[in-house]
Design a protein around this motif. Structure first.
Motif, mmCIF file in Angstrom:
data_model
loop_
_atom_site.group_PDB
_atom_site.id
_atom_site.type_symbol
_atom_site.label_atom_id
_atom_site.label_comp_id
_atom_site.label_asym_id
_atom_site.label_seq_id
_atom_site.Cartn_x
_atom_site.Cartn_y
_atom_site.Cartn_z
ATOM 1 N N UNK A 22 108.249 54.990 24.946
ATOM 2 C CA UNK A 22 107.156 55.662 25.750
ATOM 3 C C UNK A 22 106.602 54.728 26.740
ATOM 4 N N UNK A 25 108.449 54.445 29.802
ATOM 5 C CA UNK A 25 108.342 55.706 30.677
ATOM 6 C C UNK A 25 106.640 55.810 31.481
ATOM 7 N N UNK A 27 103.675 55.875 33.290
ATOM 8 C CA UNK A 27 103.501 56.220 35.027
ATOM 9 C C UNK A 27 102.428 55.283 35.311
ATOM 10 N N UNK A 474 99.295 67.191 34.963
ATOM 11 C CA UNK A 474 100.455 66.510 34.634
ATOM 12 C C UNK A 474 101.565 67.404 34.860
ATOM 13 N N UNK A 475 101.517 68.683 34.688
ATOM 14 C CA UNK A 475 102.699 69.380 34.732
ATOM 15 C C UNK A 475 103.032 69.929 36.239
ATOM 16 N N UNK A 477 102.577 67.597 38.265
ATOM 17 C CA UNK A 477 102.974 66.047 38.673
ATOM 18 C C UNK A 477 102.004 65.689 39.682
ATOM 19 N N UNK B 59 103.779 72.116 23.184
ATOM 20 C CA UNK B 59 103.256 70.979 23.723
ATOM 21 C C UNK B 59 104.174 69.787 23.780
ATOM 22 N N UNK B 64 103.099 67.042 26.565
ATOM 23 C CA UNK B 64 101.752 66.895 26.599
ATOM 24 C C UNK B 64 101.186 66.017 25.047
ATOM 25 N N UNK B 66 103.345 63.913 22.054
ATOM 26 C CA UNK B 66 104.456 63.475 21.717
ATOM 27 C C UNK B 66 104.917 63.984 20.222
ATOM 28 N N UNK B 67 106.007 64.333 19.899
ATOM 29 C CA UNK B 67 106.456 64.744 18.507
ATOM 30 C C UNK B 67 106.537 63.398 17.792
ATOM 31 N N UNK B 80 112.756 62.913 25.390
ATOM 32 C CA UNK B 80 112.151 63.105 24.120
ATOM 33 C C UNK B 80 110.735 62.124 24.159
ATOM 34 N N UNK B 81 110.943 61.077 25.110
ATOM 35 C CA UNK B 81 109.885 60.005 25.420
ATOM 36 C C UNK B 81 109.289 59.912 26.630
ATOM 37 N N UNK B 82 109.587 61.084 27.682
ATOM 38 C CA UNK B 82 109.502 61.192 29.074
ATOM 39 C C UNK B 82 108.120 61.788 28.937
ATOM 40 N N UNK B 83 107.148 61.459 29.601
ATOM 41 C CA UNK B 83 105.765 62.095 29.992
ATOM 42 C C UNK B 83 105.943 63.153 30.745
ATOM 43 N N UNK B 84 104.865 64.175 30.561
ATOM 44 C CA UNK B 84 104.986 65.512 31.352
ATOM 45 C C UNK B 84 105.291 65.276 32.699
ATOM 46 N N UNK B 85 104.727 64.414 33.349
ATOM 47 C CA UNK B 85 104.693 64.421 34.851
ATOM 48 C C UNK B 85 106.118 64.301 35.220
ATOM 49 N N UNK B 86 107.283 63.877 34.116
ATOM 50 C CA UNK B 86 108.620 63.268 34.670
ATOM 51 C C UNK B 86 109.376 64.570 34.021
ATOM 52 N N UNK B 87 108.853 65.519 33.566
ATOM 53 C CA UNK B 87 109.559 66.701 33.059
ATOM 54 C C UNK B 87 109.569 67.663 34.156
ATOM 55 N N UNK B 89 108.579 71.525 34.428
ATOM 56 C CA UNK B 89 108.049 73.038 33.829
ATOM 57 C C UNK B 89 106.836 73.036 34.622
ATOM 58 N N UNK B 91 103.217 75.571 33.732
ATOM 59 C CA UNK B 91 102.576 76.002 32.334
ATOM 60 C C UNK B 91 101.600 76.960 32.617
#
Ligand SMILES: Nc1ncnc2c1ncn2[C@@H]1O[C@H](COP(=O)(O)OP(=O)(O)O)[C@@H](O)[C@H]1O
Ligand SMILES: [Mg+2]
Lengths: 578, 375
Positions: A22, A25, A27, A474-475, A477, B59, B64, B66-67, B80-87, B89, B91
């Motif tokens: 993590x 990744x 930011x 965050x969603x 961006x 989440x 938002x 992580x599992x 799986x390890x990507x922060x929300x800003x790089x996904x 979607x 919400x």
């Protein structure tokens, strides 16, 4: 992308720990947040934890810096005079605590549980003491009851220089702080309890002891703890009016400034830290319980008119208000009187500070500069710190440590903090010693000294903001700092203004934390009051105290004005038909 | 594209693949080995009682929170390890989380401003979105000036503004009045179908799930109980828990006897196909929905016919709910829903006697582990 390009979902964990993956990744914004948290954390360690450690270290060293174990403590506890101060301090603090709590409780009861008129006026008058340095009530009491006091006959031969003077002065000084907590405690009650008692025909006295008092008990304990701590750690009142009656706070000052005995100063500092630390722990404990008590939905209590009761409280509150105004008015009167008590004609000669002290007026400008810097720098750091604690997305453990550190300044008396700064920053080998004897060290010390209350105010404001804003941001961006600036800061402006005013007024009035740290170039107005009083220029001391009061008052008005316009704007966000 | 989840062709990959996702809060396991495929363009509902882990799963999908372990793939990419800003979607939360100090238009444009779009393009896009959610002309209002339903639509428009690949909705309707809620259900479903956007909706309201979802994921204590279309879930619950959670259900506790029959109090109930997995002596619970209790055309039914009496009748508007029993036997009480018509035809009232049948094709039977019922 077509379906065939896609590799199969294996469900297999890639190598390495999840945390490390993590991290890759992460930011830029997360690094910014991490840097921010670490920076404030390091600052709190450097400007609070390390100085306190230096103080601790000093207490087990002799004047040349050699380790002597507990020898200093042994010396302290075998010196009858010094140990006597512990008893004196405890006596004063306990008595003041009881008197202030009783007076403030009755005042708060009048404000919250009766229908007496002029409540808002009484509320405003009760905040007067906050505007002044604690030296002011002591000076006023000397005007009234001192050797040349106008009404010293009222003491029936007792002297004001000693425990009586300290206690009256302290009651004045801590009254608003105690009152605030009492009002909160009495405001948060459930009207249904009283209706039930009424329906059962319970007698008022019984209602008071079975419902009112138990309901406010946590607030009362909290108020008592605050009263005790403020009294035992205050330096201004006993310094001016204590006479031969020694207390811990004046002992530190005498050891360090008078006898240059730093090791003994450190020992007394640690002794003074104990009750403060103890009350801090009690208070934390009680506050947790109180939160639980409040979480239930309650019906607010609205008092019904009751002629005799309302008149009685109106009478009491008027007397109390006259006491508060009287103390302030005496200082004002004394500062304008040509030659107390022989020529009481109006004059401004005592405001010509430069005639009695070369740093007279300049110390006032120093105070203004210091207070402004404290308010501006302080509010930025405190806001960011509270934001990271409350709204930060990762770094849970780091944020927890930070919050704990932010709570610590509350437990450290100003005198102890100031002394710790001396030990830590005066050492030439310490690279941070470049700020020693400068204005910045006064700013830093004051921000740290008043950090906790400001931090909690800011946290409360931030907690009321929807916790999903960060997720939404965050969603979409949008980096967290943009949302913080565009959304959180505007919503928190009332709290920002509140904290700035709090920091400014305290920076104007504080003596204890900075009394060891100023240099001739950076002398502050409140210190000038102290010095002028020391050399017997009482009228000038009163005059400078009045200048401080006037400044604090102006800033308060500014804050009130700002709040009014903010409220007007915020109501645009709230009204139904924009 | 296939919507029913059971018939996925080999070449077709799910839009989102969740593999063995587990989430722990300290010692507490909020999600346990969740594996699920979400298909492109479908509206899938996570349904379950409060605290069962729906939000936690949502989440995790969003990144938002992580599992603790397990993988998540979006379009085959391991996120799986990507922060929300790089996904990818949008919400909507139960609170809507609208920024109170920004106007409706600025709220909707919030994610657009960051994308270096021209001001004109942004204004146009905001207008388009306002129209899409039926809020033309409200752009200059502050959120507080809007009703709950309107606020919900603004939140939806804001989430859709950047044209995300997936829409996540956490209890989007539960803060609204029943009337508004029902109205918005249709509107949202319609909008979702028009845009064809893959949507995950969390809800604890079974009616909402049944009426909106293409597929429902029934959750219970951090695990998935059943996945299927609303009809499958309603008609063929695979556990007593699901049977109880969705709709009303009669639970008849009994013991397996001989010949595929279960003894429930004084009743003997034939199970037909449903009972083959049990052996004699097993504790079994037999389920039938109140509306499946048959009264008419009994001559065509061969088994499970009983003479019962009406102990209680409750008038519920468009239908009546009757409690039936056999000579006051509490162990074999039956709730049955009858149309007003039927009530009249059979003259049913308290104390009336009638013949009912429990059609075998409508019966479900589960091992009786005394779990999950009457929550
Ligand atoms: N941050 C957290 N820390 C500890 N426990 C949590 C946290 N978030 C959720 N839980 C627990 O996980 C369980 C599932 O929560 P959640 O996913 O919010 O349920 P719901 O299905 O109602 O959305 C609950 O028991 C909740 O108490
Ligand atoms: Mg939830």
């Amino acid at each position: 992308m077509t379906a065939l390009d896609i590799p199969a979902a294996t469900g297999i964990e890639p190598p390495g720990s999840p945390a490390m993956r993590r991290l890759r990744h992460l930011k830029a914004e997360s690094w910014i947040m991490l840097a921010g948290i670490v920076a404030i954390l390091v600052a709190l360690i450097a400007f609070m934890a390390l100085p306190l450690y230096a103080l601790l270290k000093k207490s087990v060293e002799d004047d040349k810096g050699a380790f002597v174990g507990l020898a200093n403590f042994q010396e302290y506890f075998t010196s009858a005079g010094l140990v006597q101060s512990i008893g004196n301090s405890l006596t004063i603090a306990l008595l003041t605590m009881v008197i202030a709590c009783v007076l403030a409780f009755a005042f708060a009861y009048g404000l919250t549980r009766t229908c007496m008129p002029f409540k808002r006026v009484f509320r405003a008058i009760a905040t007067i003491p906050i505007l002044a340095p604690s030296l002011l009530p002591a000076i006023s009491l000397i005007y009234l009851f001192g050797n040349q006091g106008l009404i010293k006959g009222l003491l029936f031969g007792e002297t004001i220089y000693g425990p009586i003077g300290i206690m009256i002065g302290m009651v004045f000084y801590i009254f608003p702080h105690v009152l605030m907590i009492m009002v909160t405690a009495l405001s948060t009650t459930d009207a249904r309890l009283y209706e039930a008692a009424d329906a059962l025909g319970t007698k008022p006295v019984r209602v008071f002891f079975t419902i009112t008092l138990p309901g406010a008990i946590y607030g009362i304990v909290s108020a008592a703890v605050i009263a005790f701590t403020l009294t035992i750690t205050d330096f201004g009142v006993p310094k001016v009016i204590g006479g031969q009656y020694n207390v811990l706070a004046t002992d530190i000052y005498k050891q360090v400034v008078g006898q240059q005995n730093f090791s003994m100063g450190a020992v007394v500092g640690l002794v003074l830290l104990m009750p403060a630390l103890f009350s801090f722990i009690i208070d934390r404990h009680v506050q947790k319980k109180q939160v639980a008590l409040l979480s239930a939905r309650a019906v607010p209590y609205h008092p019904k008119p009751h002629k005799t009761r309302d008149m009685a409280f109106l009478g009491y509150c008027t007397v109390m208000a006259m006491f508060l105004i009287g103390i302030l008015g005496t200082a004002a009167f004394g500062s304008f009187a040509k030659f107390w008590p022989y020529d009481l004609s109006f004059s401004l000669i005592h405001y010509d500070f430069d005639a009695v002290d070369p740093n007279g007026w300049s110390s006032f400008y120093n105070s203004l500069r210091m207070a402004a810097l404290t308010a501006v720098i302080g509010v930025v750091i405190i806001f960011l710190g509270a934001y990271f604690v409350e709204k930060g997305q990762s770094f849970v453990r780091l944020r927890g440590i930070f919050h704990m550190l932010a709570m610590m300044p509350m437990a450290v008396p100003g005198l102890v903090l100031g002394l710790a700064y001396v030990f830590f920053f005066s050492v030439p080998e310490n690279p941070l010693s470049i700020i020693y004897a400068t204005l910045p060290i006064l700013v830093v010390c004051t921000v740290v000294h008043f950090y906790t209350v400001s931090h909690l105010t800011m946290l409360t404001a931030l907690k009321q903001i929807d916790k999903e804003f960060e997720s939404v941001s965050a969603s979409l961006k949008v980096p967290f700092y943009k949302t913080m600036l565009r959304v959180h800061v505007p919503i928190c402006l009332p709290a920002v203004s509140e904290v700035m005013m709090y920091l400014f007024v305290n920076a104007m009035t504080t003596v204890s934390a900075v009394v060891f740290l100023y240099s001739p170039d950076t002398k502050l107005a409140a210190i000038t009051v102290l010095n002028l009083d020391d050399v017997g220029d009482q009228a000038e001391a009163a005059a400078m105290a009045m200048i401080i009061v006037a400044t604090s008052f102006t800033v308060r008005m500014l804050h009130a004005f700002l709040m009014k316009s903010l409220n007007a704007r915020h109501s645009a966000w709230r009204t139904r038909s924009a | 594209m296939a919507r029913d989840g059971n018939s996925k062709s080999a070449s077709e990959r799910a839009f989102l693949e969740i593999r063995d996702v587990t989430k722990k809060f300290g010692d507490f396991t909020a999600l346990k080995d969740i594996t699920l495929d979400i298909i492109d363009g479908e509206l899938i509902c996570f349904l379950g009682p409060s605290g069962c882990g729906k939000t936690t799963l949502l989440r995790a999908i969003a990144g938002l929170d992580f599992q603790t372990s397990g993988r998540i793939y979006q379009n085959g990419r391991d996120i799986s390890d990507v922060p929300p800003a790089d996904r990818d979607f949008g919400i909507v939360f139960q609170s809507y989380a609208l920024f109170p100090n920004l106007t409706v238009a600025k709220n909707i444009a919030y994610g657009l401003v960051n994308r270096r779009m021209g001001r004109k393009a942004i204004t146009e896009r905001v207008e388009e979105l306002l129209e899409l959610v039926g809020l033309q002309g409200s752009g200059s209002k502050y959120p507080a000036a809007l009703s709950g339903g309107q606020q919900q639509r603004v939140a939806l428009a804001r989430a859709l503004a950047t044209s995300p690949g997936m829409l996540l909705l956490d209890e989007p309707l539960s803060a609204l009045d029943a009337k508004v809620r029902e109205h918005l259900r249709h509107e949202m479903k319609d909008l979702q179908r028009r845009l064809g956007i893959t949507t995950v909706m969390v809800t604890h309201d079974q009616e909402e799930a049944l009426s909106m979802a293409d597929r429902i994921v029934v959750m219970n204590h951090g695990i998935i109980e059943q996945v299927g279309t609303p009809m499958e879930i309603y008609r063929n619950p695979t556990s007593a828990y699901v049977a109880d959670f969705i709709g009303s259900m009669n639970f008849l506790h009994g013991r397996m006897g001989t010949g595929g029959r279960v003894q429930v109090g004084r009743l003997k109930i034939a199970l037909d196909g449903a009972g083959t997995e049990f052996t004699k002596g097993d504790d079994v619970v037999v389920c039938i929905r109140p509306e499946d209790v048959a009264v008419r055309e009994l001559e065509q039914v061969r088994s499970n016919k009983y003479a019962m009496s009406v102990r209680e009748v409750e008038f519920l508007g468009s239908f009546c709910r009757a409690i039936l029993d056999v000579d006051g036997d509490k162990n074999a009480e039956l709730i049955a829903d009858f149309s007003i018509n039927l009530m009249r035809d059979f003259d049913l009232k308290r104390g009336a006697k009638l013949k009912v049948a429990l059609p075998t094709e409508r019966l479900q039977a589960f091992r009786d582990d005394k779990r999950g019922e009457h929550i």
